[in-house]
Design an enzyme around this catalytic site. Structure first.
Site, PDB file in Angstrom:
ATOM      1  N   HIS A 102       0.818  -1.208   0.000  1.00  0.00           N
ATOM      2  CA  HIS A 102       0.000   0.000   0.000  1.00  0.00           C
ATOM      3  C   HIS A 102       0.859   1.270   0.000  1.00  0.00           C
ATOM      4  O   HIS A 102       2.046   1.249   0.343  1.00  0.00           O
ATOM      5  CB  HIS A 102      -0.922   0.015   1.221  1.00  0.00           C
ATOM      6  CG  HIS A 102      -0.184   0.065   2.532  1.00  0.00           C
ATOM      7  ND1 HIS A 102       0.359   1.231   3.042  1.00  0.00           N
ATOM      8  CD2 HIS A 102       0.106  -0.911   3.416  1.00  0.00           C
ATOM      9  CE1 HIS A 102       0.940   0.979   4.194  1.00  0.00           C
ATOM     10  NE2 HIS A 102       0.814  -0.311   4.442  1.00  0.00           N
ATOM     11  N   GLU A 131      -2.184  -6.650   7.680  1.00  0.00           N
ATOM     12  CA  GLU A 131      -0.908  -6.654   8.373  1.00  0.00           C
ATOM     13  C   GLU A 131      -1.030  -7.504   9.643  1.00  0.00           C
ATOM     14  O   GLU A 131      -2.138  -7.789  10.112  1.00  0.00           O
ATOM     15  CB  GLU A 131      -0.511  -5.207   8.718  1.00  0.00           C
ATOM     16  CG  GLU A 131       0.846  -5.041   9.380  1.00  0.00           C
ATOM     17  CD  GLU A 131       1.982  -5.543   8.523  1.00  0.00           C
ATOM     18  OE1 GLU A 131       2.235  -6.775   8.561  1.00  0.00           O
ATOM     19  OE2 GLU A 131       2.621  -4.737   7.827  1.00  0.00           O
TER      20      GLU A 131
END
Length: 229
Positions: free
Chosen positions: A21, A98
């Site tokens: 990202h 994550e």
């Protein structure tokens, strides 16, 4: 410009473009994110625009992304340009989040080190649990790509995920490394970097062809602080 990364045209190969990202405010301030749902900042937006432009002549067959907003924002322009994709070929999943960092989520790295010492990096979700959920998505991707004849899949996730999972693919699943790559290269990659993984459909053998490419940002950039997630 001759691009370092190219789309796959071999029907015997699945090519996965693993994208981290774009930058967030927490990235820039060195705050641990984990599962916290932080959007990309102005720099992250610029990175995402450059990434979409780089992929302008790519036609993706499928997309798998973390459900956290920083990933979804990063690839939104890519998906707009690939409006041929149906809901069946775009998967948004918490399995690509994550690693959940437990009590250190939301803390400055310096504060987390001071309070918990070196163990702060292993707090929260265990590595094997992270790898298990990401592996389940990887296997789904390979199965669908093989069944549906996909050549190119976009895969958007997080820096810690990319580091842990590419090392797992190399060390445990015995994926080869492309020319010029070594195991030492498989570190936390830069925001919007591109990692390219090829899988042979008939055998499942894989090769990590490229890792952490940032050509679209105008050079090769690396993360200096490898503690940041």
């Amino acid at each position: 410009m001759t691009k370092e990364i190219k789309p796959n045209v071999d029907p015997n190969i699945i090519r996965v473009f693993v994208v981290r990202h774009g930058r967030t405010e927490f990235n820039s301030k060195k705050i641990i994110q984990g599962h916290l749902d932080i959007d990309i900042d102005a720099t992250g937006e610029e990175q995402a625009i450059k990434l979409a432009k780089y992929f302008d002549d790519f036609n993706f067959d499928a997309c798998v992304t973390s459900d956290l907003v920083r990933c979804r924002s990063t690839i939104k322009d890519i998906l707009k340009k690939n409006d041929h994709l149906t809901e069946d070929n775009i998967r948004t999943t918490p399995n690509l989040r994550e690693r959940m960092m437990g009590p250190v989520q939301g803390m400055f790295i310096g504060d987390a080190k001071e309070k918990y010492g070196a163990q702060f990096k292993s707090m929260g979700e265990q590595e094997e649990d992270l790898l298990s959920r990401v592996e389940s998505e990887w296997q789904l991707l390979v199965k669908k790509a093989t069944a549906d004849g996909h050549l190119n899949t976009l895969f958007c996730t997080h820096g810690g995920v990319i580091t842990s999972f590419t090392n797992y693919l190399h060390d445990v699943k015995k994926y080869k490394l492309g020319e010029g790559l070594s195991a030492e290269n498989l570190r936390v990659p830069f925001n919007t970097s591109i990692t390219v993984v090829d899988i042979i459909k008939s055998t499942g053998e894989g090769t990590i062809q490229k890792f952490g490419v940032t050509e679209h940002l105008g050079g090769q950039f690396e993360v200096k602080n490898q503690d940041l997630r």
